[in-house]
Design an enzyme around this catalytic site. Sequence first.
Site, PDB file in Angstrom:
ATOM      1  N   HIS A 244       0.834  -1.199   0.000  1.00 49.63           N
ATOM      2  CA  HIS A 244       0.000   0.000   0.000  1.00 49.63           C
ATOM      3  C   HIS A 244       0.871   1.253   0.000  1.00 49.63           C
ATOM      4  O   HIS A 244       0.376   2.354   0.188  1.00 49.63           O
ATOM      5  CB  HIS A 244      -0.910   0.023   1.231  1.00 49.63           C
ATOM      6  CG  HIS A 244      -1.694  -1.229   1.406  1.00 49.63           C
ATOM      7  ND1 HIS A 244      -1.365  -2.184   2.334  1.00 49.63           N
ATOM      8  CD2 HIS A 244      -2.789  -1.697   0.750  1.00 49.63           C
ATOM      9  CE1 HIS A 244      -2.213  -3.192   2.259  1.00 49.63           C
ATOM     10  NE2 HIS A 244      -3.084  -2.921   1.308  1.00 49.63           N
ATOM     11  N   GLY A 431     -10.585   9.257   4.033  1.00 49.70           N
ATOM     12  CA  GLY A 431     -11.683  10.150   3.670  1.00 49.70           C
ATOM     13  C   GLY A 431     -12.548   9.583   2.572  1.00 49.70           C
ATOM     14  O   GLY A 431     -13.775   9.732   2.586  1.00 49.70           O
TER      15      GLY A 431
END
Length: 608
Positions: A244, A431
């Site tokens: 990631h 988010g």
Amino acid sequence: MDHSSQHRAQSDHSASFQSFAARPKLDRIFNDPDGVIEDGARGALLAHPDIIARTSNPRVVKRAQTTGRRKVGVITGGGSGHEPAFLGYVGKGLLDSVAIGEIFSSPTAVSFLDAMREADKGAGVACLFGNYAGDTMNVRMAVRDAQQAGIKVETVVATDDVASAPASEADRRRGVAGEILMWKAAGARAEEGGALDEVIAVARKAIANTRSIGVGLTPCTIVANGHPNFAIELGKMEVGIGHHGEPGVSVQELGRSRDIAKLMLDYVLPDLPFTKGDRVTVLLSGLGATPVIELYVLYADVADILRDKGIEVAHRFVGNLFTSLEMKGATLTLMKTDDELDRLMGAPAESIGLVRVGAEAQGVSAVEAPEVRAEPVEERSETSAGERYVPKKGVPVSETTPVVPALVDAIVKARDWLSEIDGRIGDGDHGINMAKGFARCGEALGATPPVMEKGLAMLSDSLMAGIGGSMGPLYGRFFEGMAAPLQGVAFLDGKLFGQMLDGALAGINSLGNARVGDKTLIDTLQPAVEAFHQALKDGKSFDQALAAMSEAAERGRDSTVDLVARIGRASRLGERSRGVLDAGATSCCLILQTLAKELEAPARKHSA
């Protein structure tokens, strides 16, 4: 086509183009950055109908063809962006179904459960997944529900990444490309007709004998973010990088292929250790943007070094097998094989990402699987949110309908800000995922929102079903705990809201063991809950206690800047995690302050 129809079509095309033009400026192929996963899965299903098939859950894919016989189901799940993982390993001799998450984010508990149901043929299910907080939480919840439904599930967690934690703390290590070899071994054993205990045992053996390390040369960009979440200077390489984009153990000058091969093997070989006379399986995967010819250059150097050390390569897999969007670099995985693992690595397999036509090892006899039982994912007991209390006065519950829509609006508006914060020490999707789950709830609320109890319950359901990673289950339990004390009451006062906060904290604690100082949302939530209770104890009114909660939440959020992360992906950064806000603590502060803002005026209005 008449003129009006033509004009309408042109207008639709123009609107579509304008909408696309407003999206992030990237040299990437997509329609809607928030729909990449759905569009990609649809394409894979259309391209490979002979291998994979859709299910009633669009985030779960299963094998297209099965024998119908009673066999152990083998499943996994994980975030998108690592293609062909994870749906690319569904097929004969490998996985029976997979759960699909958002980019770099765990699938939901609902998706894991549905994958278990699809794979269950009456012989039990082996769930084999990577060591990430979100996956662990969602699998734990799915296993609980599966067992209640009569499905026997056992689990194995992959921890093959040597760079993510020292050998003395191997249980903290990430699962990376070594998961493929675990799926291969377990899938082949299940195809042979092995019992659940045998499939689990061989999966454990496979991953226990597997070590991996990655080297990153460039960053990657999540389409919905529109920009990289980290940087690697030209001419440098990040040694030990995660899939990631998690930073590795060091940043070094980019050397020649043979230098990279030696460096990677210097980390991997002593860790097990691998020694002269061993037979190994080598898996060398590109990270998405590395030309395949360069992978073969690197493999040749790896093979040469292993030969010189007297280590025999019995099986080899080279290609883009476990990627990270468009990152340049490679992951090297070695698995020490015995007779059984040799047989299983050579067994036939057919999937999008891996095809094996049955090149079984010659002169190798099967060995019995050791008597090893996988421990089910540990369940934690639920914590009571407090004794039943029904206030006789206070804020009428009928006046609380604006609260949940305000929460939805606050999080959706903070989408980019929360992702930017997360991108500094995480993967930048906080988010994005939060906004997606809250927006889903907003759609369900409709034009006439319900009272707070039902709205919070709907928000909990939306987050647990719509957000993967760790935030889905955490905030799902958070709002589930908040909603419980409201059942059947007509008024809301300070004492009852205190019980709601206790329920939220209990929900979080039921899924993890974070404490204040670990740089998590607990650093915001626990001080805020304590401040609220202390204010009431000091004789403050409901609205004053809400103000105290809000202030404490903000202090807690800001305290995370100076903390070193001890839990989650950022914990692997050590001191590099210091100096920035924690994204979870920030979103938790926003939620608590929004609650305070919405309830303070009604609380003053109806105070005694």
